[in-house]
Design a protein around this motif. Structure first.
Motif, PDB file in Angstrom:
ATOM      1  N   ARG A 108       0.837  -1.211   0.000  1.00  0.00           N
ATOM      2  CA  ARG A 108       0.000   0.000   0.000  1.00  0.00           C
ATOM      3  C   ARG A 108       0.874   1.265   0.000  1.00  0.00           C
ATOM      4  O   ARG A 108       0.641   2.203  -0.765  1.00  0.00           O
ATOM      5  CB  ARG A 108      -0.894   0.022   1.233  1.00  0.00           C
ATOM      6  CG  ARG A 108      -2.119  -0.805   1.126  1.00  0.00           C
ATOM      7  CD  ARG A 108      -3.053  -0.474   2.307  1.00  0.00           C
ATOM      8  NE  ARG A 108      -4.200  -1.329   2.260  1.00  0.00           N
ATOM      9  CZ  ARG A 108      -4.402  -2.396   3.032  1.00  0.00           C
ATOM     10  NH1 ARG A 108      -3.509  -2.723   3.937  1.00  0.00           N
ATOM     11  NH2 ARG A 108      -5.489  -3.123   2.908  1.00  0.00           N
ATOM     12  N   ILE A 133      -4.266  -7.359  -1.552  1.00  0.00           N
ATOM     13  CA  ILE A 133      -4.145  -5.901  -1.478  1.00  0.00           C
ATOM     14  C   ILE A 133      -3.652  -5.365  -2.811  1.00  0.00           C
ATOM     15  O   ILE A 133      -4.174  -4.369  -3.336  1.00  0.00           O
ATOM     16  CB  ILE A 133      -3.179  -5.477  -0.341  1.00  0.00           C
ATOM     17  CG1 ILE A 133      -3.642  -6.029   1.005  1.00  0.00           C
ATOM     18  CG2 ILE A 133      -2.987  -3.966  -0.311  1.00  0.00           C
ATOM     19  CD1 ILE A 133      -5.071  -5.711   1.380  1.00  0.00           C
ATOM     20  N   ILE A 178      -5.479  -2.516  -5.312  1.00  0.00           N
ATOM     21  CA  ILE A 178      -4.880  -1.222  -5.677  1.00  0.00           C
ATOM     22  C   ILE A 178      -4.190  -1.258  -7.042  1.00  0.00           C
ATOM     23  O   ILE A 178      -3.489  -0.323  -7.406  1.00  0.00           O
ATOM     24  CB  ILE A 178      -3.915  -0.732  -4.577  1.00  0.00           C
ATOM     25  CG1 ILE A 178      -2.748  -1.713  -4.379  1.00  0.00           C
ATOM     26  CG2 ILE A 178      -4.659  -0.491  -3.278  1.00  0.00           C
ATOM     27  CD1 ILE A 178      -1.707  -1.257  -3.378  1.00  0.00           C
TER      28      ILE A 178
END
Length: 166
Positions: A6, A31, A35
């Motif tokens: 992230r 994740i 993203i």
């Protein structure tokens, strides 16, 4: 690992390279999918990363545990034809279990008469293995060496703890 993906992505770095830990990759891949980031692993070997948990934003440039286990089974059977029982000693980690399971399945496919032996899995952070070694050796007949084998289900730097002297 998930937070690192992230953070890097928020800083304009959408690709990460060199992942070696299967557990880290398993945690970060969902994740990265969210993203739109890419993870390239050099040795995150858990088979599940490229089977049931595969996402198109994950790439591995090494063999997975399934491939390695399938490759070693025929060689082991050829080199040790008198061994009819295999014990497992390794890390209680996705890769340790994958290696052991694939190896045993490969051998069983080659020789259905093979017997399952004792299995000892120990924590990934274990540095003192004497207790686990004693447990593996307990109740082993003194003459079992010619007919029983031992699979070391190891992972990364932990290999040193399995092979260090003393």
């Amino acid at each position: 690992a998930a937070q690192a993906v992230r953070t890097l992505n928020s800083q304009g770095i959408p690709w990460t390279f060199g992942w070696t830990s299967s557990a880290d990759a398993l945690g970060a891949v969902p994740i990265a999918k969210q993203i739109n980031s890419i993870i390239m692993a050099s040795h995150a070997a858990a088979t599940t990363l490229t089977t049931d948990k595969w996402e198109p934003n994950f790439v591995r440039i090494a063999v997975n545990d399934d491939m390695a286990g399938k490759a070693i089974s025929p060689v082991t059977r050829q080199k040790f034809p008198d061994v009819h029982k295999w014990n497992v000693f390794g890390y209680d980690y996705v890769t340790g279990h994958d290696q052991a399971d694939t190896f045993k399945a490969g051998l069983k496919a080659l020789d259905p008469s093979l017997a399952a032996g004792k299995e000892i899995f120990f924590p990934l952070n274990a540095t003192e293995l004497n207790t686990y070694i004693t447990s593996m050796l307990s109740a082993r007949p003194a003459d079992s060496a010619p007919t029983e084998g031992l699979v070391l289900a190891k992972v990364g730097a932990g290999t040193f703890n399995l092979t260090k002297p003393g």
